[in-house]
Design an enzyme around this catalytic site. Structure first.
Site, PDB file in Angstrom:
ATOM      1  N   THR A 156       0.930  -1.161  -0.125  1.00 21.44           N
ATOM      2  CA  THR A 156      -0.095   0.206   0.109  1.00 21.44           C
ATOM      3  C   THR A 156       1.121   1.515   0.027  1.00 21.44           C
ATOM      4  OG1 THR A 156      -0.239  -0.126   2.016  1.00 21.44           O
ATOM      5  CG2 THR A 156      -1.755  -1.338   1.134  1.00 21.44           C
ATOM      6  N   HIS A 157       0.871   2.217  -1.003  1.00 24.88           N
ATOM      7  CA  HIS A 157       1.434   3.657  -0.535  1.00 24.88           C
ATOM      8  C   HIS A 157       2.591   3.278  -1.740  1.00 24.88           C
ATOM      9  CE1 HIS A 157      -1.583   5.255   1.812  1.00 24.88           C
ATOM     10  NE2 HIS A 157      -1.711   4.381   2.635  1.00 24.88           N
ATOM     11  N   LYS A 282      20.591  -3.227 -21.341  1.00 25.53           N
ATOM     12  CA  LYS A 282      19.616  -2.981 -20.943  1.00 25.53           C
ATOM     13  C   LYS A 282      18.387  -4.094 -21.655  1.00 25.53           C
ATOM     14  CE  LYS A 282      18.095   0.215 -18.957  1.00 25.53           C
ATOM     15  NZ  LYS A 282      17.284   1.460 -18.923  1.00 25.53           N
ATOM     16  N   TYR A 316     -30.010  15.162 -36.693  1.00 25.88           N
ATOM     17  CA  TYR A 316     -29.107  15.009 -36.919  1.00 25.88           C
ATOM     18  C   TYR A 316     -27.937  16.051 -37.134  1.00 25.88           C
ATOM     19  CZ  TYR A 316     -25.088  13.139 -39.958  1.00 25.88           C
ATOM     20  OH  TYR A 316     -23.900  13.035 -39.957  1.00 25.88           O
TER      21      TYR A 316
HETATM   22  N1  ARG Z   1     -21.363  10.450 -43.421  1.00 24.20           N
HETATM   23  C1  ARG Z   1     -22.581  11.010 -42.014  1.00 24.20           C
HETATM   24  C2  ARG Z   1     -22.131  10.438 -40.461  1.00 24.20           C
HETATM   25  O1  ARG Z   1     -21.284   9.850 -40.238  1.00 24.20           O
HETATM   26  C3  ARG Z   1     -23.460  10.145 -43.143  1.00 24.20           C
HETATM   27  C4  ARG Z   1     -24.951  11.003 -42.749  1.00 24.20           C
HETATM   28  C5  ARG Z   1     -25.028  12.693 -43.233  1.00 24.20           C
HETATM   29  N2  ARG Z   1     -26.256  13.089 -43.324  1.00 24.20           N
HETATM   30  C6  ARG Z   1     -26.278  14.015 -43.329  1.00 24.20           C
HETATM   31  N3  ARG Z   1     -27.342  14.724 -43.216  1.00 24.20           N
HETATM   32  N4  ARG Z   1     -25.754  14.651 -43.581  1.00 24.20           N
HETATM   33  O2  ARG Z   1     -22.899  10.489 -40.079  1.00 24.20           O
END
Ligand code: ARG
Length: 491
Positions: A156-157, A282, A316
């Site tokens: 320990t330590h 080494k 997205y």
């Molecule tokens: N290559 C893109 C990714 O990896 C695919 C999706 C593209 N979609 C878009 N709405 N531009 O996310």
């Protein structure tokens, strides 16, 4: 209408967006090589489903599936230009089939497509990582079996604390790795869901059968909400987190190995060592130093991923394209580190004599003697004081503590003499590192019997875990076969 089948690889692009100075910056085509096979599978499953649902006629489905076979054989390197693999494969299909090939992208978007491809590929990678963990556990268990009664110093330590056994030490990492394994498999369960059919995020008017594509791709069900399906990347976070945790376990093991090699407790095989370009004598533990360093990469990947995802609005955003490579980098580095650690541990030789000598040094048996006195009725706190005094007395004389030192200390702390509680033989036995270890036979403890019991339990748990990985791999393999057979009906 755009020209299809043109040589410039822009079949799926409106000319307006087919180039520009940021073309390379936007493109993920080369990084997408990793999901090339997954995308071919996803395209196949989608086309089969479209045909089964009468969204696409069988003849067109057959032409598209035939074109996908060619794409698969020619490989990622032969793809035409495109913003990403999804677009490039679609272009290649259209080049072969003509405009009808464009029907492949009915009722989907690259958003659900890419999310499906990442999950499809990551499943295999997580199973590779889990298998590497199992192999390392097997190496640790083999060492624990061989060295169930090899005495070594425990720390320990980073100070000598109490003697333990090599078996006990190795089992401590096996047990931690068993939890790391569980975390990987747990992440796998949530990775293994299909977002396909979510389209851009807002669903589709086509009568798609999402369960069918999920089944054809071997997923264990769908990610239901289409907005969540397109946006979710927490499955990446879980995977990166499990990998970073595993890498942290590996780094601790690697650090110990480096220290033990330094102390002469352990001789690494030449295969897992390196030398110096200037100092010919080494033998350096470079492999384990690199294993240790991978925790930095893995935690960097996790941080990079979380920071990329933080605050992203629904549904997205192109940031997601840059989120994924963090996980590929992590899974590759951590899996390799686990494989190397397994080889290094399996081939290292524990130096039994050096370990035994070190185990007895620095009065590391003091706690065991205090336990002996406490078992004989001396309050543990009083026993602790006796042994602390014995340590001081011995240190003042520059000698190893022996019965005389303990007896002398007892006479200053206790009213009566030490012999009223324990006889000399018992104290001398407790001062011996091997006896000291053998006394500590509580469940999970370092005594050889306790180690043997733990090895038996760990062996059984490892067999179960190995069959879990085999079962998951089999069901993925079966889904590949199912998809291949289904495609054959069309081509
Ligand atoms: N290559 C893109 C990714 O990896 C695919 C999706 C593209 N979609 C878009 N709405 N531009 O996310």
């Amino acid at each position: 209408m755009a020209e299809f089948g043109s040589d410039d690889g822009t079949a799926v692009r409106r000319d307006r967006f087919s180039g520009g100075p940021a073309r390379g910056f936007v493109s993920s085509l080369s990084a997408d090589e990793r999901i090339f096979a997954a995308d071919v599978a996803v395209d196949r499953a989608h086309v089969v489903m479209l045909a089964e649902q009468d969204i696409l006629d069988d003849a067109t489905a057959g032409k598209i599936l035939t074109a996908l076979n060619v794409v698969e054989v020619e490989g990622h390197g032969a793809l035409p230009e495109g913003e990403d693999v999804h677009e490039a494969i679609e272009t290649a299909v259209i080049e072969q089939v003509g405009p009808e090939g464009g029907k492949m992208h009915t009722a989907r978007s690259r958003n659900d497509e890419v999310a499906t491809c990442i999950r499809h590929r990551l499943r295999d990678d997580l199973l590779d990582a889990a298998e590497a963990v199992c192999d390392l556990r097997a190496a640790l268990l083999a060492g624990a079996t061989e060295h169930a009664d090899t005495v070594m110093p425990g720390f320990t330590h980073l100070q000598h604390a109490q003697p333990t056994t090599v078996g006990h030490y190795l089992l401590s990492y096996e047990q931690a790795l068993a939890r790391d394994f569980e975390r990987l498999v747990d992440a796998f369960q949530r990775v293994n869901r299909s977002p396909l059919g979510a389209a851009a995020f807002a669903g589709t008017p086509f009568d798609v059968d999402r369960e069918r594509t999920a089944d054809l791709l071997g997923f264990d069900g769908v990610v239901t909400n289409s907005m969540d399906a397109a946006a979710a990347r927490d499955f990446l976070v879980e995977s990166a987190s499990a990998l970073a945790t595993l890498a942290t376990t590996l780094s601790g093991l690697a650090e110990d190995v480096v220290l033990f090699a330094n102390q002469g407790y352990l001789a690494l095989s030449d295969d897992y060592s390196s030398t110096s370009s200037i100092m010919p004598q080494k033998k350096n533990p470079d492999t384990f130093e690199l294993v240790r360093s991978v925790a930095g990469d893995a935690s960097g990947s996790l941080t990079g991923l979380l920071t990329t995802l933080k605050g992203l609005p629904r549904a997205y955003n192109r940031d997601l394209q840059n989120a994924t490579p963090h996980v590929w980098a992590s899974v590759d580095a951590v899996t390799e580190a686990a494989v190397v650690a397994a080889g290094g541990v399996a081939t290292a030789e524990w130096q039994v004599g050096t370990l035994a000598e070190a185990a007895g040094s620095n009065f590391s048996t003091a706690t065991g003697v205090a336990d002996l006195l406490a078992m004989a009725g001396v309050p543990f706190r009083t026993a602790h004081e006796i042994l602390a005094t014995a340590a001081e007395l011995a240190a003042a004389d520059g000698r190893d503590p022996d019965y005389e030192a303990v007896d002398e200390a007892a006479s200053t702390v206790l009213d009566g003499s030490l012999s009223a509680y324990v006889d000399r033989d018992a104290v001398e036995a407790a001062l011996d590192p091997a006896e000291s270890v053998a006394m500590r036979d509580s469940a999970g403890g370092p005594a050889p019997d306790a180690v043997t019991d733990q090895v038996t339990e760990a062996d059984a748990r490892l067999s179960t875990d190995e069959s879990v990985v085999d079962g998951l791999r089999e069901s993925i393999d079966e889904s590949h076969e199912r998809l291949t057979t289904t495609v054959t009906d069309y081509v």
